[in-house]
Design a protein around this motif. Sequence first.
Motif, PDB file in Angstrom:
ATOM      1  N   UNK A  34       0.824  -1.198   0.000  1.00  0.00           N
ATOM      2  CA  UNK A  34       0.000   0.000   0.000  1.00  0.00           C
ATOM      3  C   UNK A  34       0.863   1.255   0.000  1.00  0.00           C
ATOM      4  N   UNK A  35       0.204   2.414  -0.115  1.00  0.00           N
ATOM      5  CA  UNK A  35       0.908   3.694  -0.196  1.00  0.00           C
ATOM      6  C   UNK A  35       1.713   3.971   1.066  1.00  0.00           C
ATOM      7  N   UNK A  36       1.256   3.473   2.233  1.00  0.00           N
ATOM      8  CA  UNK A  36       1.974   3.713   3.485  1.00  0.00           C
ATOM      9  C   UNK A  36       3.067   2.684   3.750  1.00  0.00           C
ATOM     10  N   UNK A 252      -2.783   8.240  -4.101  1.00  0.00           N
ATOM     11  CA  UNK A 252      -2.246   7.049  -3.450  1.00  0.00           C
ATOM     12  C   UNK A 252      -1.596   6.157  -4.504  1.00  0.00           C
ATOM     13  N   UNK A 253      -0.547   5.445  -4.082  1.00  0.00           N
ATOM     14  CA  UNK A 253       0.168   4.530  -4.967  1.00  0.00           C
ATOM     15  C   UNK A 253       0.145   3.128  -4.381  1.00  0.00           C
ATOM     16  N   UNK A 254       0.255   2.134  -5.246  1.00  0.00           N
ATOM     17  CA  UNK A 254       0.271   0.757  -4.761  1.00  0.00           C
ATOM     18  C   UNK A 254       1.013  -0.128  -5.752  1.00  0.00           C
ATOM     19  N   UNK A 255       1.487  -1.259  -5.262  1.00  0.00           N
ATOM     20  CA  UNK A 255       2.157  -2.251  -6.101  1.00  0.00           C
ATOM     21  C   UNK A 255       1.634  -3.622  -5.719  1.00  0.00           C
ATOM     22  N   UNK A 256       1.586  -4.525  -6.674  1.00  0.00           N
ATOM     23  CA  UNK A 256       0.989  -5.826  -6.406  1.00  0.00           C
ATOM     24  C   UNK A 256       1.621  -6.896  -7.284  1.00  0.00           C
ATOM     25  N   UNK A 257       1.967  -8.024  -6.675  1.00  0.00           N
ATOM     26  CA  UNK A 257       2.427  -9.200  -7.405  1.00  0.00           C
ATOM     27  C   UNK A 257       1.290 -10.210  -7.405  1.00  0.00           C
ATOM     28  N   UNK A 258       0.806 -10.586  -8.588  1.00  0.00           N
ATOM     29  CA  UNK A 258      -0.321 -11.491  -8.693  1.00  0.00           C
ATOM     30  C   UNK A 258       0.090 -12.774  -9.398  1.00  0.00           C
ATOM     31  N   UNK A 259      -0.272 -13.913  -8.786  1.00  0.00           N
ATOM     32  CA  UNK A 259       0.001 -15.215  -9.382  1.00  0.00           C
ATOM     33  C   UNK A 259      -1.317 -15.936  -9.595  1.00  0.00           C
TER      34      UNK A 259
END
Length: 261
Positions: A34-36, A252-259
């Motif tokens: 998450x952004x935080x 807000x920014x976010x990053x995600x690894x999805x499998x």
Amino acid sequence: MRKILLTTVGVTALAVSANATDFTLSGTAKVKVADDGNTSVSVATNIGVSKTFDNGMVLSLSNNNLTNAAELTVKSDAISVTFGDYDQNEKNPGLNGNAASSDITGDGITAANHSNAGAISLGATVAGMGIGAAMNNQGDTMFGGSFSSDMGGMAVTIGGDVYSDNDSTADQTTMAISANMGALTIVAHSKQVEAASGGTDTVSYSAAYTAGGLVIGFQGNDADASSYSATYTVVPGMQFEIGQNDNGTDSTSSAQLQMTF
């Protein structure tokens, strides 16, 4: 490991003995930042069953996260009826994007108070046009239609939905057009929402460009909301997503690894 292997063999044997019954096992595993800087993990496992009857009708149901199955679909070549999902057959083209949950959520019927309890959703194809209709126990109804064609080398889809709530102040109407030009897909979307205080009319738009395993997306609307996202396919079944969402006040920014399996 032995116990899992025996279970897998048992399911396979059941699928073979049932002839026209197919079983599917799928799921996703996500790690989100998450952004935080906080991280979270989400794992979903889904089981599906599909059976083709002798008259050509198809029955399908799914059980998501191994909970009690809440959705059932019966379909033929031209007609599909879903029980338990009110939004199954919306006909307006949705916006591109939603990587790493960066979505302005400005498209589609978004009435928060329509329920899936007792919901029946019908989808049909008539003379090349897609038709959708839905109702539920609350007395909400929705009707929609869509049409796809090739115009000068572009694949164009035009569609819309009219939603009537049991409370008329929540009525909504959506219209959208989507154009695909090879690697580039563009969507323009309009939504009118009735309200006791005067209602709203919001125009949203999006674009997505695909270059090999990379998809770059943008969304925006005339209410000053915008989002940017990028999705990269590391290997088939594994994607890395980053996104930034600005609602006009906060970003807000976010990053995600999805499998996906």
